[in-house]
Design a protein around this motif. Structure first.
Motif, mmCIF file in Angstrom:
data_model
loop_
_atom_site.group_PDB
_atom_site.id
_atom_site.type_symbol
_atom_site.label_atom_id
_atom_site.label_comp_id
_atom_site.label_asym_id
_atom_site.label_seq_id
_atom_site.Cartn_x
_atom_site.Cartn_y
_atom_site.Cartn_z
ATOM 1 N N THR A 1 0.758 -1.037 0.134
ATOM 2 C CA THR A 1 0.009 -0.469 0.175
ATOM 3 C C THR A 1 1.153 1.222 0.105
ATOM 4 O O THR A 1 0.602 2.386 -0.931
ATOM 5 N N THR A 2 2.156 1.052 0.697
ATOM 6 C CA THR A 2 2.708 2.473 0.933
ATOM 7 C C THR A 2 3.187 2.340 -0.654
ATOM 8 O O THR A 2 3.063 3.972 -0.732
ATOM 9 N N LEU A 3 4.335 1.952 -1.046
ATOM 10 C CA LEU A 3 4.544 2.077 -1.576
ATOM 11 C C LEU A 3 3.511 2.248 -3.356
ATOM 12 O O LEU A 3 4.110 3.262 -4.395
ATOM 13 N N GLN A 4 2.631 1.892 -3.571
ATOM 14 C CA GLN A 4 1.571 1.654 -4.677
ATOM 15 C C GLN A 4 0.958 3.399 -4.174
ATOM 16 O O GLN A 4 1.168 4.097 -5.603
ATOM 17 N N ASP A 5 0.828 3.739 -2.745
ATOM 18 C CA ASP A 5 -0.103 5.073 -2.568
ATOM 19 C C ASP A 5 1.266 6.340 -2.866
ATOM 20 O O ASP A 5 1.206 7.531 -3.576
ATOM 21 N N ALA A 6 2.701 5.688 -3.027
ATOM 22 C CA ALA A 6 3.817 6.997 -3.460
ATOM 23 C C ALA A 6 4.088 6.770 -5.330
ATOM 24 O O ALA A 6 4.400 7.897 -5.502
ATOM 25 N N GLY A 7 3.552 5.868 -6.063
ATOM 26 C CA GLY A 7 3.014 6.105 -7.265
ATOM 27 C C GLY A 7 4.108 4.731 -8.076
ATOM 28 O O GLY A 7 3.462 5.473 -9.275
ATOM 29 N N TYR A 8 4.395 4.301 -7.099
ATOM 30 C CA TYR A 8 4.508 3.147 -7.663
ATOM 31 C C TYR A 8 3.431 2.094 -8.160
ATOM 32 O O TYR A 8 2.213 2.394 -7.497
ATOM 33 N N LYS A 9 3.556 0.905 -9.387
ATOM 34 C CA LYS A 9 2.730 0.838 -9.095
ATOM 35 C C LYS A 9 3.104 -0.807 -9.070
ATOM 36 O O LYS A 9 3.920 -1.403 -9.293
ATOM 37 N N VAL A 10 2.126 -1.711 -8.281
ATOM 38 C CA VAL A 10 3.299 -2.881 -7.511
ATOM 39 C C VAL A 10 1.949 -3.584 -7.839
ATOM 40 O O VAL A 10 -0.057 -3.911 -7.666
ATOM 41 N N LYS A 11 1.964 -5.605 -7.774
ATOM 42 C CA LYS A 11 1.463 -6.400 -8.117
ATOM 43 C C LYS A 11 2.381 -6.962 -6.263
ATOM 44 O O LYS A 11 3.052 -7.309 -6.652
ATOM 45 N N LEU A 12 1.080 -8.005 -5.376
ATOM 46 C CA LEU A 12 1.414 -8.938 -4.396
ATOM 47 C C LEU A 12 1.016 -10.156 -5.419
ATOM 48 O O LEU A 12 0.077 -10.313 -5.692
ATOM 49 N N THR A 13 1.231 -11.339 -5.441
ATOM 50 C CA THR A 13 1.571 -12.699 -5.687
ATOM 51 C C THR A 13 1.829 -12.942 -4.520
ATOM 52 O O THR A 13 3.039 -13.703 -3.948
ATOM 53 N N GLY A 14 0.917 -14.579 -4.585
ATOM 54 C CA GLY A 14 0.345 -15.441 -3.504
ATOM 55 C C GLY A 14 0.906 -17.102 -4.193
ATOM 56 O O GLY A 14 0.216 -16.620 -5.103
ATOM 57 N N ARG A 15 -0.112 -18.067 -3.554
ATOM 58 C CA ARG A 15 -1.303 -19.066 -3.750
ATOM 59 C C ARG A 15 -1.965 -19.095 -2.742
ATOM 60 O O ARG A 15 -2.320 -18.544 -2.253
ATOM 61 N N ARG A 16 -2.769 -19.636 -4.277
ATOM 62 C CA ARG A 16 -4.381 -20.447 -3.500
ATOM 63 C C ARG A 16 -4.049 -21.464 -3.415
ATOM 64 O O ARG A 16 -4.100 -22.622 -4.094
ATOM 65 N N ARG A 17 -4.164 -21.218 -2.284
ATOM 66 C CA ARG A 17 -4.795 -22.646 -1.451
ATOM 67 C C ARG A 17 -6.271 -23.420 -1.441
ATOM 68 O O ARG A 17 -7.200 -22.880 -2.077
ATOM 69 N N HIS A 18 -6.693 -24.655 -1.355
ATOM 70 C CA HIS A 18 -7.678 -24.721 -1.227
ATOM 71 C C HIS A 18 -8.358 -24.679 0.081
ATOM 72 O O HIS A 18 -7.883 -24.828 1.290
ATOM 73 N N GLY A 19 -9.380 -23.865 -0.056
ATOM 74 C CA GLY A 19 -10.560 -23.220 0.880
ATOM 75 C C GLY A 19 -10.058 -22.140 0.676
ATOM 76 O O GLY A 19 -10.189 -21.365 1.699
ATOM 77 N N SER A 20 -8.793 -21.615 0.269
ATOM 78 C CA SER A 20 -8.422 -19.816 0.076
ATOM 79 C C SER A 20 -9.886 -19.247 0.014
ATOM 80 O O SER A 20 -10.506 -19.262 -0.717
ATOM 81 N N ARG A 21 -9.913 -18.180 0.782
ATOM 82 C CA ARG A 21 -11.453 -17.026 0.142
ATOM 83 C C ARG A 21 -11.331 -16.321 -0.591
ATOM 84 O O ARG A 21 -9.825 -15.974 -0.860
ATOM 85 N N ALA A 22 -11.884 -15.626 -1.405
ATOM 86 C CA ALA A 22 -11.908 -14.584 -1.952
ATOM 87 C C ALA A 22 -11.094 -12.956 -1.416
ATOM 88 O O ALA A 22 -11.267 -13.386 -0.157
ATOM 89 N N LEU A 23 -10.042 -12.419 -2.036
ATOM 90 C CA LEU A 23 -9.369 -11.162 -1.495
ATOM 91 C C LEU A 23 -10.271 -9.885 -1.562
ATOM 92 O O LEU A 23 -11.409 -9.473 -2.073
ATOM 93 N N PRO A 24 -10.148 -9.550 0.044
ATOM 94 C CA PRO A 24 -10.634 -8.383 -0.293
ATOM 95 C C PRO A 24 -9.915 -7.127 -1.058
ATOM 96 O O PRO A 24 -8.391 -7.185 -1.149
ATOM 97 N N PRO A 25 -10.345 -6.178 -1.138
ATOM 98 C CA PRO A 25 -9.475 -5.606 -2.201
ATOM 99 C C PRO A 25 -8.806 -4.302 -2.075
ATOM 100 O O PRO A 25 -8.444 -4.059 -0.719
ATOM 101 N N GLN A 26 -7.297 -4.312 -2.380
ATOM 102 C CA GLN A 26 -6.254 -2.914 -2.194
ATOM 103 C C GLN A 26 -6.307 -2.774 -2.940
ATOM 104 O O GLN A 26 -6.651 -2.567 -4.577
ATOM 105 N N ALA A 27 -5.274 -0.997 -2.818
ATOM 106 C CA ALA A 27 -4.876 -0.315 -3.537
ATOM 107 C C ALA A 27 -3.963 -0.899 -4.119
ATOM 108 O O ALA A 27 -4.009 -0.407 -5.797
ATOM 109 N N TYR A 28 -3.445 -2.174 -4.081
ATOM 110 C CA TYR A 28 -2.719 -2.511 -5.432
ATOM 111 C C TYR A 28 -3.521 -4.130 -5.697
ATOM 112 O O TYR A 28 -4.103 -3.808 -5.355
ATOM 113 N N GLU A 29 -2.500 -4.437 -6.607
ATOM 114 C CA GLU A 29 -2.850 -5.434 -7.408
ATOM 115 C C GLU A 29 -2.444 -6.705 -6.837
ATOM 116 O O GLU A 29 -1.374 -6.520 -5.928
#
Length: 381
Positions: A30-58
């Motif tokens: 969020t800090t990097l995105q708010d400072a003007g960078y374009k940011v994407k956070l990449t993780g893994r989707r597990r069995h049973g993972s819930r939908a992600l809440p919206p964030q300022a970044y991708e």
């Protein structure tokens, strides 16, 4: 670097979790995105993972066949590498050694900088350090890649010093501190209508002293333990709680969304962060929960480890204990339960410490680091 130039800089950060509970990465991205960078956070989707809440970044999550163990880490790094090679980015941030191979190789192939964010002393975590072959592999990865990186940072000064010496590259310190806000009014010591509440927030995993905490509960009167989180020991701890003390003295709250944690924490009288001394990763840690308790105005029980001791010398917001014996834990809880003057003094100190140990003071360090990442890369071209 001007803001208009930041807007053309695309940063991808990679973790192995499913993004839901990672407060540190939410703050960083969020800090990097708010400072003007374009940011994407990449993780893994597990069995049973819930939908992600919206964030300022991708946000994006990679699905894997394997859930844990060597095959998971191999598969995830292969999938992450292929994913990164298909993306256009200007810098990639590996969060801990378990994403380092894919991030480093992709960055080298594309001629872009790779940054390391070490949340912990990865090769010395209990799940790695207690398995010699696994530790040898991860340490080989670290010794191969980390000395080749120009920009690394971690969560505390003690760990930064150790990692710098081990890998021969400077690690900077960016604490995992909460954003300073108007804290909810914390609980007072005396309540006529409910017990003295001890809160643990985090993963219910081995090495966190939770089994000893449950044993300590047998020695305490008018005390209730709240456990906010889930993990590998979830079922075992539920069985232990039922056998030792019954359900009325322990509440299992499950995963609590990060946005709801401050309000929950403010309802507790004290927090706990209990760790086994045998793990060097724990020994040099500065857990985010320790600072979360401070920001909620809640005194807490911590281990007498370097980072917690250093904070306590300055502000006296913790009771630091030398070991995980149930007796030591019970005595620390009882002392805070019974000594109202000391408890209220520690609450006042929490308010003072929160003004310094806050994300508003850490965010400029993060932005300065990424300014240098892109400036250094531009100078080398």
């Amino acid at each position: 670097m001007e803001r208009m130039n930041r807007e053309h800089s695309y940063i991808i950060a990679a973790v192995t979790n499913d993004l839901h509970q990672d407060q540190r990465m939410q703050r960083i991205c969020t800090t990097l995105q708010d400072a003007g960078y374009k940011v994407k956070l990449t993780g893994r989707r597990r069995h049973g993972s819930r939908a992600l809440p919206p964030q300022a970044y991708e946000q994006t999550r990679l699905r894997c066949w394997f859930e844990r163990g060597k095959l998971f880490y191999l598969e995830y790094n292969l999938r992450l590498l292929l994913y990164l090679l298909g993306q256009s980015f200007d810098a990639v941030c590996a969060v801990d050694s378990d994403t380092l191979i894919a991030c480093f190789v992709a960055a080298r192939i594309k001629g872009k900088p790779c940054v390391l964010d070490a949340h912990e002393y990865f090769s010395e975590t209990p799940e790695v350090a207690q398995r010699p072959v696994v530790k040898t592999i991860w340490e080989a990865v670290a010794r191969w890649i980390i000395p080749r990186l120009r920009h690394c940072y971690t969560v505390g000064e003690a760990l930064a010093e150790v990692l710098s010496k081990r890998y021969g590259v400077d690690f900077e310190t960016i604490r995992n501190a909460p954003l300073k806000q108007v804290a909810p009014a914390p609980s007072s010591v005396v309540h006529s209508d409910r017990p003295f509440i001890v809160l643990y927030q985090g993963m219910l995993n081995a090495g966190r002293g939770l089994e000893a905490m449950l044993e300590a509960m047998q020695m305490l009167e008018n005390v209730q333990l709240w456990l906010a989180g889930e993990g590998d020991l979830s079922e075992e701890l539920r069985r232990q709680a039922q056998t030792l003390i019954g359900q009325d003295k322990v509440r299992f709250l499950g995963f609590v969304p990060p946005a709801e944690l401050p309000q929950l924490t403010s309802q507790a009288h004290i927090g706990i962060n209990l760790l086994e001394a045998g793990s060097l990763s724990y020994w040099y840690s500065l857990a985010n929960k320790a600072l979360d308790y401070i920001h909620a105005g809640v005194p807490s029980i911590q281990m007498d480890f370097p980072e917690y001791g250093k904070i306590n010398e300055k502000w006296e917001v913790f009771t630091c204990i030398p070991d995980l014996s149930p007796g030591a834990i019970a005595a620390a809880v009882r002392a805070l339960q019974q000594d109202r003057d000391k408890y209220e003094w520690m609450q006042e100190q929490c308010a003072i410490a929160a003004n310094e140990l806050c994300w508003q003071n850490e965010a400029p360090k993060l932005l300065n680091l990424y300014e240098r990442v892109f400036r250094t890369h531009a100078d080398r071209r």
